[in-house]
Design a protein around this motif. Sequence first.
Motif, PDB file in Angstrom:
ATOM      1  N   PRO A 488      40.173  41.910  45.717  1.00 55.47           N
ATOM      2  CA  PRO A 488      40.129  41.089  44.499  1.00 55.47           C
ATOM      3  C   PRO A 488      40.832  41.731  43.314  1.00 55.47           C
ATOM      4  O   PRO A 488      41.452  41.026  42.504  1.00 55.47           O
ATOM      5  CB  PRO A 488      38.629  40.921  44.255  1.00 55.47           C
ATOM      6  N   GLN A 492      43.571  39.827  41.066  1.00 52.10           N
ATOM      7  CA  GLN A 492      43.402  39.646  39.618  1.00 52.10           C
ATOM      8  C   GLN A 492      44.611  40.179  38.861  1.00 52.10           C
ATOM      9  O   GLN A 492      45.115  39.535  37.934  1.00 52.10           O
ATOM     10  CB  GLN A 492      42.137  40.360  39.142  1.00 52.10           C
ATOM     11  N   ARG A 493      45.091  41.347  39.264  1.00 51.16           N
ATOM     12  CA  ARG A 493      46.221  41.969  38.559  1.00 51.16           C
ATOM     13  C   ARG A 493      47.464  41.093  38.636  1.00 51.16           C
ATOM     14  O   ARG A 493      48.141  40.873  37.629  1.00 51.16           O
ATOM     15  CB  ARG A 493      46.499  43.339  39.167  1.00 51.16           C
ATOM     16  N   THR A 496      47.905  37.634  36.677  1.00 55.95           N
ATOM     17  CA  THR A 496      48.333  37.654  35.278  1.00 55.95           C
ATOM     18  C   THR A 496      49.808  37.312  35.119  1.00 55.95           C
ATOM     19  O   THR A 496      50.246  36.969  34.028  1.00 55.95           O
ATOM     20  CB  THR A 496      48.079  39.044  34.647  1.00 55.95           C
ATOM     21  N   GLN A 526      37.167  34.259  41.873  1.00 55.45           N
ATOM     22  CA  GLN A 526      36.830  34.829  40.576  1.00 55.45           C
ATOM     23  C   GLN A 526      37.954  35.736  40.070  1.00 55.45           C
ATOM     24  O   GLN A 526      38.256  35.771  38.878  1.00 55.45           O
ATOM     25  CB  GLN A 526      35.522  35.618  40.672  1.00 55.45           C
ATOM     26  N   ALA A 527      38.567  36.455  40.991  1.00 61.39           N
ATOM     27  CA  ALA A 527      39.670  37.340  40.610  1.00 61.39           C
ATOM     28  C   ALA A 527      40.855  36.536  40.074  1.00 61.39           C
ATOM     29  O   ALA A 527      41.497  36.931  39.087  1.00 61.39           O
ATOM     30  CB  ALA A 527      40.098  38.183  41.806  1.00 61.39           C
ATOM     31  N   VAL A 528      41.163  35.406  40.710  1.00 61.00           N
ATOM     32  CA  VAL A 528      42.257  34.560  40.234  1.00 61.00           C
ATOM     33  C   VAL A 528      41.953  34.048  38.826  1.00 61.00           C
ATOM     34  O   VAL A 528      42.813  34.100  37.926  1.00 61.00           O
ATOM     35  CB  VAL A 528      42.494  33.376  41.190  1.00 61.00           C
ATOM     36  N   ALA A 530      39.987  35.335  36.574  1.00 65.34           N
ATOM     37  CA  ALA A 530      40.026  36.436  35.605  1.00 65.34           C
ATOM     38  C   ALA A 530      41.467  36.817  35.281  1.00 65.34           C
ATOM     39  O   ALA A 530      41.810  37.077  34.117  1.00 65.34           O
ATOM     40  CB  ALA A 530      39.267  37.642  36.152  1.00 65.34           C
ATOM     41  N   GLY A 531      42.321  36.840  36.303  1.00 65.33           N
ATOM     42  CA  GLY A 531      43.716  37.176  36.061  1.00 65.33           C
ATOM     43  C   GLY A 531      44.432  36.122  35.251  1.00 65.33           C
ATOM     44  O   GLY A 531      45.180  36.437  34.313  1.00 65.33           O
TER      45      GLY A 531
END
Length: 548
Positions: A488, A492-493, A496, A526-528, A530-531
């Motif tokens: 994840p 997330q990184r 962005t 969730q990671a997507v 947040a990114g």
Amino acid sequence: MINKKTPPILWSIAGHDSGGGAGLSADQRAADAMGVHLCPVVSAITAQNSQGVEAVFAVDAAQLDAQLNALSRDMPPAAIKTGLLGSVGAIQTVARWVDHLRASTPPGMDPHRHLALIVDPVLGASAGGVRFTDERIQLAYRDVLLPRATVITPNRGEAFRLLGPGSEELSIPALAEALRALGTRGIVITGGDDPTEAHQQALDWLDTPHARGWLTSPRVDTRDHHGTGCTFATGVASAWALGHVEADAVVLAKMLTHHALSHSRAAGQGPGPVIARNGFAAGPAHGGAPLPWLGLGEALPWRLTASAVDGSAPLFQRFTPPADGLYGIVAHAQGMGAALQAGWRCLQLRHKCQESLSPHLQDSLQACADVSAQLFINDHWREALALSTSGQSQLGIHLGQEDLLAMSAEDHAVLRSARHRLMLGISSHSLWELARAAGLGASYIACGPVQATTTKDMPWHPQGLDNLRWWTAHSPEPVVAIGGLLAPADVQRFATAGPAALCVVRGMGIEGDAHNTATTLAGLRQAVLAGRSKANPTQPATLPHPVL
């Protein structure tokens, strides 16, 4: 004291234009726009204005040699670009210096990577006026410079003159092949000076070790085009000095030149100069140049069809990015079923065994249809075509560019005939592959590897966040990030950077039980989110880093 990164050094050995439009003046603007330090070496002085060249005065070979000798002791070049040389003595002097500088190539390094030679064979003035060369100079170009050249950038008239009588009967691809046989590693025969081109496109023929085909971009409607060839050649040399291979350097130079034409200005009564400037690679949304399109083989880019040139007609079916921004790859029907049960809705079947393909394909197709999931079939395009129907818009194929290049013209025609009922995803790892995927009218373009990966053995450097941002800023279709996204935090990184979807292979968690697979998917979603919350679409793209 502020520490600044030292830019690579480019020697431009060319003519001085008293009108400030072409020659070293244009070279300086182009190098500045590319972020390269230009050393302007005067090989000829011209008496000219916007209406034409009235006289050319070649610099004595000893004077040229003195300039290069002074530079060599303090500012050795990563690349040399030549323009108007003006004499056989100047050509021989350049050749001696190229040999001298390449003699210090470290063991195991390509001499061209140690020092590139980009030759713009200026044989006449596009704005009219005096003739720049005679037969002796043309022979010296052909016999002395071409065997040492990394890339040459003639227009069509110059290419015919370099090759000699009888070459007018050759096609442009055959002409380029004949010139490469004289020793140059790569060639771009530019066509922007030909007003008869169809589709209002400037068509350049690219022939380099990595890529070959028609490179196109929309014509810029301007009478002010003085210095176009100089700008293009300096763009190629600058991009090479920054570390890009020939084909990628040409893509960047094409964009630089288009942008410079778009910002040309009037000066005098004749054609004014093109103005290269920063921001040419920032992306169309930020005032940058459009990405050129590259054709496949000797065909024009597929998007340049009579019905699609204005963008009104579809090519392949449009890809609707998944709402959760995730694209999974599985190897068999069992994995497909587990992924669908967990909630994945955009999946690719990458099954490498031809003998056992049919049941995996049939089962995966049915399972995806049951939940309205998008399914892409990797490589096996004929089998996918056999299963596709006109009403089944959720099915697509994914092809690597090696696969496309290996296909016959008949295969290409079959594939294009199915464009109204299939999506087409295409991999890309370099600027020229991005340009080719865009030219083919792909439904989405995969950018990878964004991180180092062991899934495939590839020569490419990781794209990183900066290149992924460049892809999303310039691709005409949705971009899918792929390669090395294992956790994840990785997802997330790279979310962005704004890709339409992020591709996960080993990190899907489908080997465990259904609960764990669903939990893994929830974490990735969730990671997507947040990114994406940290993405900045107003940020202009910067120049991409080299990938080979």
